[in-house]
Structures are given as structure tokens and as C-alpha cells.
Design a protein around this motif. Structure first.
Motif, PDB file in Angstrom:
ATOM      1  N   ARG A 187       0.834  -1.204   0.000  1.00  0.00           N
ATOM      2  CA  ARG A 187       0.000   0.000   0.000  1.00  0.00           C
ATOM      3  C   ARG A 187       0.871   1.256   0.000  1.00  0.00           C
ATOM      4  O   ARG A 187       0.941   1.984   0.986  1.00  0.00           O
ATOM      5  CB  ARG A 187      -0.927  -0.019   1.210  1.00  0.00           C
ATOM      6  CG  ARG A 187      -2.028  -1.063   1.102  1.00  0.00           C
ATOM      7  CD  ARG A 187      -2.809  -1.133   2.392  1.00  0.00           C
ATOM      8  NE  ARG A 187      -3.409   0.164   2.729  1.00  0.00           N
ATOM      9  CZ  ARG A 187      -4.665   0.483   2.493  1.00  0.00           C
ATOM     10  NH1 ARG A 187      -5.469  -0.378   1.916  1.00  0.00           N
ATOM     11  NH2 ARG A 187      -5.134   1.663   2.849  1.00  0.00           N
ATOM     12  N   ALA A 205      -8.494   1.404  -5.340  1.00  0.00           N
ATOM     13  CA  ALA A 205      -7.629   2.404  -4.707  1.00  0.00           C
ATOM     14  C   ALA A 205      -8.435   3.299  -3.774  1.00  0.00           C
ATOM     15  O   ALA A 205      -9.653   3.422  -3.904  1.00  0.00           O
ATOM     16  CB  ALA A 205      -6.956   3.263  -5.781  1.00  0.00           C
ATOM     17  N   LEU A 249      -1.425   4.320 -11.360  1.00  0.00           N
ATOM     18  CA  LEU A 249      -1.592   3.156 -10.475  1.00  0.00           C
ATOM     19  C   LEU A 249      -1.825   1.888 -11.290  1.00  0.00           C
ATOM     20  O   LEU A 249      -1.407   0.801 -10.903  1.00  0.00           O
ATOM     21  CB  LEU A 249      -2.784   3.334  -9.520  1.00  0.00           C
ATOM     22  CG  LEU A 249      -2.713   4.379  -8.410  1.00  0.00           C
ATOM     23  CD1 LEU A 249      -3.784   4.110  -7.355  1.00  0.00           C
ATOM     24  CD2 LEU A 249      -1.363   4.478  -7.747  1.00  0.00           C
ATOM     25  N   THR A 299      -3.699   5.574  -3.059  1.00  0.00           N
ATOM     26  CA  THR A 299      -3.147   4.361  -2.450  1.00  0.00           C
ATOM     27  C   THR A 299      -3.850   3.134  -3.022  1.00  0.00           C
ATOM     28  O   THR A 299      -5.069   2.979  -2.833  1.00  0.00           O
ATOM     29  CB  THR A 299      -3.376   4.381  -0.919  1.00  0.00           C
ATOM     30  OG1 THR A 299      -3.020   5.669  -0.416  1.00  0.00           O
ATOM     31  CG2 THR A 299      -2.559   3.297  -0.232  1.00  0.00           C
ATOM     32  N   PRO A 300      -3.121   2.245  -3.717  1.00  0.00           N
ATOM     33  CA  PRO A 300      -3.767   1.033  -4.225  1.00  0.00           C
ATOM     34  C   PRO A 300      -4.131   0.113  -3.055  1.00  0.00           C
ATOM     35  O   PRO A 300      -3.378   0.031  -2.078  1.00  0.00           O
ATOM     36  CB  PRO A 300      -2.700   0.386  -5.114  1.00  0.00           C
ATOM     37  CG  PRO A 300      -1.412   1.039  -4.753  1.00  0.00           C
ATOM     38  CD  PRO A 300      -1.701   2.332  -4.074  1.00  0.00           C
ATOM     39  N   THR A 301      -5.283  -0.536  -3.136  1.00  0.00           N
ATOM     40  CA  THR A 301      -5.737  -1.368  -2.004  1.00  0.00           C
ATOM     41  C   THR A 301      -5.666  -2.852  -2.306  1.00  0.00           C
ATOM     42  O   THR A 301      -5.816  -3.680  -1.407  1.00  0.00           O
ATOM     43  CB  THR A 301      -7.207  -1.045  -1.675  1.00  0.00           C
ATOM     44  OG1 THR A 301      -7.974  -1.245  -2.883  1.00  0.00           O
ATOM     45  CG2 THR A 301      -7.366   0.385  -1.196  1.00  0.00           C
TER      46      THR A 301
END
Ligand code: GLA
Length: 359
Positions: free
Chosen positions: A2, A96, A127, A41-43
Motif C-alpha cells: 500500500r 484504490a 496506479l 493508495t492502491p488497495t
């Protein structure tokens, strides 16, 4: 992992070339030192969620439903619209969490919406690991605004937010997308005076104006960028006025670029004044507050040029002001506005900036 990445995209001013972009004409904008910032933020999940820090609101969509999403009529449409267009263009979006915060004043005509669109487009495509060409990013953002948000705007705002350069304005041909740098004269400040007016009908009037001049284009049988004022003779009144604005504004924009190259401040100022009068009388997108601000500025010492800026029906005037006269200008224009409307207008003195980037 993350890992949070941060992207920014600037708002813009437009020195001249107003309501010419949607018919493939010429514009002369500059990116400014106020921007929208996205912390992305990539999840690893399948949801896109976004929090707008300035207003404390959130929205989310699952990625597989993003194409079925409906317009809500608020800020989140810009994000959803861009995500849908990226996906349609073949970018495999990833889940994200996004947080956006913007220093571009909203509704002032400084392109806060393009700053959101472009920063989100850059964030989501990055992303996803997709290296989308910047021209394509501009077109994706434009389609989001036209097809999802519903404003039939041109490409100026998205383009300058991606391609702007600090210290320079840009002459952009909105048909070919060819562009070149235009110098901003030394010791000249870009000063926006905000009417504080946000016209509810601005979007529908904007779209109406297009329909008016498209009638002229149909009758003429050629694009307005190829037409001269003589060609317009005999058109019905409304298409005539709209088309006359576009045709003369294209000429003024090219002439302004040449005047800026030559450092001819008088000519630049005269062209800005003519631009305002054409927007006021022919394109009919000004309002009382904008007219008062422009006409007042024309009389104030140290003002090189002034006119309404952006879509119209409110928002700001743009004023090119001699740096040495900046304080006096601000005081005088504030006083004139306040004595007519009983309130003090916001004033933004803007620097120029580079186009969108990862920070
Ligand atoms: C708005 C639109 C632009 C442009 C201007 C008027 O800012 O988003 O595309 O048409 O109005 O010049």
C-alpha cells in the motif's frame, strides 16, 4: 504493497481566446500555481473510493459497476467520469483509496474541475501501470466532462493543465492541438478579481451558445476558424452574433500572441478590451459584475489589459497589471466593486506553473 503516490494538476488562466476552443479555434491560457492534489493508495481490492478533504465528503464505486454509474450532479461526477473513460480507453483500473485536496478556487472560472479530472486521470492511469499519452489523457478528461458531466466544453482547460509550462503562456490551436510558448511580459502580474457570482444557468447557457453558432456553421458550410467577418453577412441575428464573436476572437488571439512576442503591451491591452466587449455584446456571456470590473480596470493606472475570463455569467476578470502598481490596483478595484455591490471581491494574484505531474 500500500504505497501512497501523490499527483498534482494545476488550474489555469486564459489571457485571450474565450469561447473559441469548442469550435476548434485558438486560445492562450497559462497553467497557474494553484492545483488539485491527489494522494492515491492502491488497495488490492475492487473498489475505488475517494475522499474530498476540503469539503469532508466521500464517494465510492466498485470497478465492475463503474460503467453503470449514474451522474449525481456533484464533484464526484468528475472522478467517476474520468474512471469510466479511462476504462473505456482500455486501462485496467485497480482498486484504490484517493484523497483529493485543491487550492484552485471553486466556481471562479480557474478550471478547478479540469484540475480534478487531470490529477485523477494521471493518478488512476499511473496506479494501473498504464503509460497513457498526455494528448490521450486530455481527450479522456474532455470526454468525461462532455459525456458524463454534461458540459459541451472544449479542450483548453484539460490541455493546459497537462501541458502548461512555468513562466509561459501557450498559444493552442484547438483543432490541430499544435501549440507554442508565448512569453508573459516581465514585471506583469496576472490578477484575477472574483465577482463571487456563480450563475446556475451557466452550464445550460454554455451549451446553448454552441447550438447558436453551429447553426451559423451549417449555413456557412465551413468551420468558423476558416471564416472571415465578411462571410457572416446575411446570417440570422443570433447565429451571426455568436459566430462574429468566435471569428473575431480567433483573430484577436493570433494578434495577441504576436503582440506578446513583440512586447507590445498597448496592443495586448486593446485586444483584451475588444475581447471583453465581444463576449458582452455578441456572445452574451458576461454579467453586470464582470462588466463593472472590466470597465473599472480599464481606467486604473498600471492596468495593461482586463476582460472577463472563462465560461462567463460570473467568475473572474483577468487583469494584466504592472507589478509596481499591484497594491494600488487591488485597493482601487476592491473599492469600486464594494461601493457598487456592498461586498469585497476576492482577488487572486497567480503565478504560472508546469503541467500535471507526480510529486
Ligand atoms: C470553460 C470551458 C472551456 C472554455 C471556456 C471558455 O472554461 O471549460 O473549455 O470553453 O469556458 O473559453
Amino acid at each position: 504493497m500500500r504505497e501512497t503516490r501523490v499527483f498534482r494538476a494545476p488550474g489555469r488562466v486564459n489571457l485571450i481566446g474565450e469561447h473559441t476552443d469548442h469550435s476548434g479555434g485558438y486560445v492562450l491560457p497559462a497553467a497557474i500555481d494553484r492545483c488539485c492534489e491527489v494522494r492515491a493508495t492502491p488497495t488490492g481490492g475492487s473498489t475505488l473510493s475517494v475522499h474530498a478533504a476540503d469539503i469532508g465528503e466521500s464517494a465510492s464505486w466498485t470497478l465492475d459497476q463503474i460503467h453503470a454509474a449514474k451522474r449525481k450532479g456533484d464533484w464526484s461526477d468528475y472522478i467517476c467520469g474520468v474512471a469510466r473513460e479511462l476504462s473505456s480507453a482500455g486501462v485496467s483500473l485497480v482498486g484504490a483509496e484517493l484523497e483529493i485536496a485543491s487550492s484552485v478556487p471553486i466556481g471562479a472560472g480557474l478550471s478547478s474541475s479540469a484540475a480534478i479530472e487531470v490529477s485523477i486521470a494521471l493518478a488512476l492511469s499511473s496506479l494501473a501501470g498504464a503509460n497513457v499519452d498526455r494528448i490521450d489523457l486530455a481527450k479522456i478528461c474532455l470526454r468525461a466532462e462532455q459525456d458524463f458531466v454534461g458540459l459541451q466544453c472544449g479542450i483548453m482547460d484539460q490541455f493546459i493543465s497537462l501541458f502548461g509550462r512555468e513562466g509561459q503562456a501557450m498559444l493552442l490551436d484547438c483543432h490541430s492541438l499544435e501549440h507554442r510558448a508565448v512569453p508573459i511580459p516581465a514585471n506583469v502580474e496576472l490578477v484575477m478579481v472574483d465577482t463571487g457570482v456563480k450563475h446556475e444557468l451557466a452550464a445550460s447557457e454554455y451549451n446553448h451558445r454552441r447550438l447558436d453558432y453551429e447553426e451559423a456553421v451549417r449555413i456557412l458550410g465551413k468551420p468558423l476558424r476558416e471564416a472571415t467577418p465578411d462571410d457572416l453577412k446575411g446570417l440570422p441575428e443570433r447565429p451571426l452574433k455568436r459566430a462574429r464573436h468566435v471569428v473575431t476572437e480567433n483573430q484577436r488571439t493570433l494578434e495577441f500572441a504576436a503582440a506578446a512576442d513583440a512586447g507590445d503591451l498597448d496592443r495586448m491591452g486593446r485586444l483584451m478590451r475588444e475581447s471583453h466587449l465581444s463576449l458582452q455584446n455578441d456572445y452574451e456571456v458576461s454579467c453586470d459584475e464582470l462588466d463593472l470590473l472590466a470597465a473599472s480596470a480599464w481606467e486604473i493606472d498600471g492596468v495593461i489589459g482586463a476582460r472577463m475570463m472563462g465560461g462567463g455569467f460570473g467568475g473572474c476578470t483577468i487583469n494584466l497589471v504592472d507589478s509596481r502598481k499591484l497594491a494600488e490596483f487591488q485597493e482601487e478595484i476592491r473599492n469600486r466593486f464594494e461601493s457598487r455591490y456592498g461586498r469585497v471581491p476576492e482577488i487572486y494574484v497567480c503565478g504560472t506553473a508546469d503541467g500535471a505531474s507526480e510529486i
